[in-house]
Design a protein around this motif. Structure first.
Motif, PDB file in Angstrom:
ATOM      1  N   THR A   1      16.514 -12.778   6.041  1.00 28.15           N
ATOM      2  CA  THR A   1      16.057 -13.633   4.962  1.00 28.15           C
ATOM      3  C   THR A   1      14.545 -13.497   4.783  1.00 28.15           C
ATOM      4  N   LEU A   2      14.059 -14.052   3.694  1.00 28.17           N
ATOM      5  CA  LEU A   2      12.615 -14.093   3.487  1.00 28.17           C
ATOM      6  C   LEU A   2      11.945 -14.907   4.594  1.00 28.17           C
ATOM      7  N   ALA A   3      12.611 -15.951   5.061  1.00 34.18           N
ATOM      8  CA  ALA A   3      12.062 -16.776   6.147  1.00 34.18           C
ATOM      9  C   ALA A   3      11.928 -15.974   7.438  1.00 34.18           C
TER      10      ALA A   3
ATOM     11  N   THR B   1      12.744   7.560  18.720  1.00 38.09           N
ATOM     12  CA  THR B   1      13.673   8.567  19.210  1.00 38.09           C
ATOM     13  C   THR B   1      14.562   9.006  18.062  1.00 38.09           C
ATOM     14  N   ALA B   2      14.955  10.261  18.070  1.00 34.86           N
ATOM     15  CA  ALA B   2      15.850  10.775  17.030  1.00 34.86           C
ATOM     16  C   ALA B   2      17.292  10.358  17.273  1.00 34.86           C
ATOM     17  N   ASN B   3      17.562   9.730  18.416  1.00 36.63           N
ATOM     18  CA  ASN B   3      18.948   9.423  18.791  1.00 36.63           C
ATOM     19  C   ASN B   3      19.417   8.029  18.410  1.00 36.63           C
ATOM     20  N   GLN B   4      18.484   7.151  18.044  1.00 29.20           N
ATOM     21  CA  GLN B   4      18.887   5.807  17.618  1.00 29.20           C
ATOM     22  C   GLN B   4      17.765   5.155  16.823  1.00 29.20           C
ATOM     23  N   ARG B   5      18.141   4.161  16.026  1.00 29.76           N
ATOM     24  CA  ARG B   5      17.154   3.387  15.283  1.00 29.76           C
ATOM     25  C   ARG B   5      16.609   2.309  16.216  1.00 29.76           C
ATOM     26  N   VAL B   6      15.351   2.399  16.531  1.00 30.26           N
ATOM     27  CA  VAL B   6      14.731   1.440  17.448  1.00 30.26           C
ATOM     28  C   VAL B   6      14.376   0.151  16.722  1.00 30.26           C
ATOM     29  N   SER B   7      13.794   0.270  15.560  1.00 37.93           N
ATOM     30  CA  SER B   7      13.429  -0.913  14.790  1.00 37.93           C
ATOM     31  C   SER B   7      14.563  -1.295  13.839  1.00 37.93           C
ATOM     32  N   THR B   8      14.690  -2.574  13.604  1.00 35.13           N
ATOM     33  CA  THR B   8      15.742  -3.109  12.739  1.00 35.13           C
ATOM     34  C   THR B   8      15.307  -3.049  11.271  1.00 35.13           C
ATOM     35  N   PRO B   9      16.236  -3.318  10.336  1.00 33.26           N
ATOM     36  CA  PRO B   9      15.824  -3.418   8.931  1.00 33.26           C
ATOM     37  C   PRO B   9      14.711  -4.446   8.718  1.00 33.26           C
ATOM     38  N   LEU B  10      14.778  -5.579   9.417  1.00 31.98           N
ATOM     39  CA  LEU B  10      13.719  -6.581   9.302  1.00 31.98           C
ATOM     40  C   LEU B  10      12.390  -6.001   9.760  1.00 31.98           C
ATOM     41  N   ALA B  11      12.385  -5.262  10.858  1.00 32.35           N
ATOM     42  CA  ALA B  11      11.153  -4.647  11.356  1.00 32.35           C
ATOM     43  C   ALA B  11      10.587  -3.651  10.351  1.00 32.35           C
ATOM     44  N   ALA B  12      11.457  -2.877   9.718  1.00 30.16           N
ATOM     45  CA  ALA B  12      11.002  -1.920   8.701  1.00 30.16           C
ATOM     46  C   ALA B  12      10.358  -2.646   7.527  1.00 30.16           C
ATOM     47  N   PHE B  13      10.959  -3.764   7.137  1.00 31.25           N
ATOM     48  CA  PHE B  13      10.433  -4.566   6.037  1.00 31.25           C
ATOM     49  C   PHE B  13       9.062  -5.143   6.402  1.00 31.25           C
ATOM     50  N   VAL B  14       8.948  -5.701   7.599  1.00 30.93           N
ATOM     51  CA  VAL B  14       7.681  -6.276   8.064  1.00 30.93           C
ATOM     52  C   VAL B  14       6.608  -5.190   8.137  1.00 30.93           C
ATOM     53  N   HIS B  15       6.967  -4.029   8.654  1.00 35.30           N
ATOM     54  CA  HIS B  15       6.029  -2.906   8.724  1.00 35.30           C
ATOM     55  C   HIS B  15       5.550  -2.515   7.330  1.00 35.30           C
ATOM     56  N   GLN B  16       6.464  -2.503   6.380  1.00 38.60           N
ATOM     57  CA  GLN B  16       6.117  -2.150   5.001  1.00 38.60           C
ATOM     58  C   GLN B  16       5.080  -3.135   4.440  1.00 38.60           C
ATOM     59  N   CYS B  17       5.315  -4.424   4.656  1.00 37.25           N
ATOM     60  CA  CYS B  17       4.383  -5.446   4.154  1.00 37.25           C
ATOM     61  C   CYS B  17       3.023  -5.323   4.840  1.00 37.25           C
ATOM     62  N   ASP B  18       3.034  -5.176   6.150  1.00 32.00           N
ATOM     63  CA  ASP B  18       1.792  -5.065   6.913  1.00 32.00           C
ATOM     64  C   ASP B  18       1.021  -3.815   6.519  1.00 32.00           C
ATOM     65  N   ASN B  19       1.706  -2.700   6.416  1.00 24.51           N
ATOM     66  CA  ASN B  19       1.052  -1.432   6.110  1.00 24.51           C
ATOM     67  C   ASN B  19       0.486  -1.419   4.693  1.00 24.51           C
ATOM     68  N   THR B  20       1.192  -2.045   3.760  1.00 26.71           N
ATOM     69  CA  THR B  20       0.686  -2.105   2.383  1.00 26.71           C
ATOM     70  C   THR B  20      -0.618  -2.885   2.331  1.00 26.71           C
ATOM     71  N   SER B  21      -0.654  -4.019   3.038  1.00 25.81           N
ATOM     72  CA  SER B  21      -1.885  -4.811   3.079  1.00 25.81           C
ATOM     73  C   SER B  21      -3.014  -4.055   3.779  1.00 25.81           C
ATOM     74  N   ALA B  22      -2.683  -3.428   4.908  1.00 27.38           N
ATOM     75  CA  ALA B  22      -3.714  -2.813   5.750  1.00 27.38           C
ATOM     76  C   ALA B  22      -4.191  -1.454   5.255  1.00 27.38           C
ATOM     77  N   ARG B  23      -3.359  -0.739   4.493  1.00 28.22           N
ATOM     78  CA  ARG B  23      -3.722   0.626   4.112  1.00 28.22           C
ATOM     79  C   ARG B  23      -3.790   0.860   2.608  1.00 28.22           C
ATOM     80  N   ILE B  24      -3.250  -0.040   1.804  1.00 32.19           N
ATOM     81  CA  ILE B  24      -3.396   0.080   0.340  1.00 32.19           C
ATOM     82  C   ILE B  24      -4.378  -0.968  -0.168  1.00 32.19           C
ATOM     83  N   PHE B  25      -4.141  -2.227   0.186  1.00 33.69           N
ATOM     84  CA  PHE B  25      -4.994  -3.327  -0.286  1.00 33.69           C
ATOM     85  C   PHE B  25      -5.923  -3.817   0.825  1.00 33.69           C
ATOM     86  N   TYR B  26      -6.444  -2.880   1.599  1.00 31.67           N
ATOM     87  CA  TYR B  26      -7.230  -3.193   2.802  1.00 31.67           C
ATOM     88  C   TYR B  26      -8.512  -3.959   2.524  1.00 31.67           C
TER      89      TYR B  26
END
Length: 199
Positions: free
Chosen positions: A89-91, A167-192
């Motif tokens: 969720t967004l929460a 690792t190429a053998n499994q997904r370590v981060s979850t979909p939520l982690a990917a989403f959080v990374h996307q938000c953090d990276n956009t702020s830190a590297r696009i709108f820094y």
């Protein structure tokens, strides 16, 4: 698609309330925020790379929450995030984003503030600060009476990417982690260098 252009008018507290409106943990999160308000709004977002001004830490967290609102709406309308194998969720995203850099207010806080000096003296390396983050989160969970789900903890752990855990053998981060990374990276590297004094 999210069309509200008033996100910049929402400060960090109002963004948390907006994102976590239906989450029972919101009262605990708001108490935590109020108790640490001065530190959050004192610390820089980083020494150089993003939101590197006094109060930049709070501005960065607020920016990630704005991005979460936009991205969540867009992705939910396109592919329905609640239909994923590991839905979130967004929460969930808001809580992980709120906590993903919690060591920074102590790392970059005033050197004469006892809440900071203990950590500043103890933590000399990057790995020390990563351990401090989890100690602080554990302490806050006990103090404020909230719990993180496994996926929220995973999202905090991998907010900056999988790094050496990849690792190429499994997904370590979850979909939520990917989403959080996307938000953090956009702020830190696009709108820094944006979002100043909006928190």
């Amino acid at each position: 698609m999210y069309k509200n252009n008033n996100l910049d008018a929402m400060n960090l507290k109002s963004l948390l309330m907006h994102c976590m409106v239906d989450d029972a943990r919101i009262s605990a999160v708001l108490r935590l925020y109020e108790d640490h308000h001065s530190l959050f709004h004192y610390a820089v977002g980083s020494r150089h790379n993003h939101q590197a001004w006094a109060g930049g830490y709070a501005d960065h967290v607020a920016e990630t929450l704005r991005l979460a609102v936009i991205y969540f709406s867009a992705l939910q309308n396109w592919r329905q995030l609640d239909a994923l194998d590991k839905p979130f969720t967004l929460a969930n995203a808001a809580l992980a984003l709120f906590l993903h850099d919690v060591e920074k207010p102590f790392k970059y806080g005033p050197e004469n503030d006892a809440r900071c000096t203990t950590w500043q003296q103890k933590c000399q390396q990057k790995s020390d600060w990563e351990q401090a983050k989890w100690h602080i989160i554990t302490l806050w969970q006990q103090t404020y009476g909230f719990q993180l789900s496994d996926d929220e903890a995973n999202a905090i752990r991998y907010a900056h990417g999988e790094g050496d855990d990849y690792t190429a053998n499994q997904r370590v981060s979850t979909p939520l982690a990917a989403f959080v990374h996307q938000c953090d990276n956009t702020s830190a590297r696009i709108f820094y260098n944006q979002g100043k004094a909006l928190a």
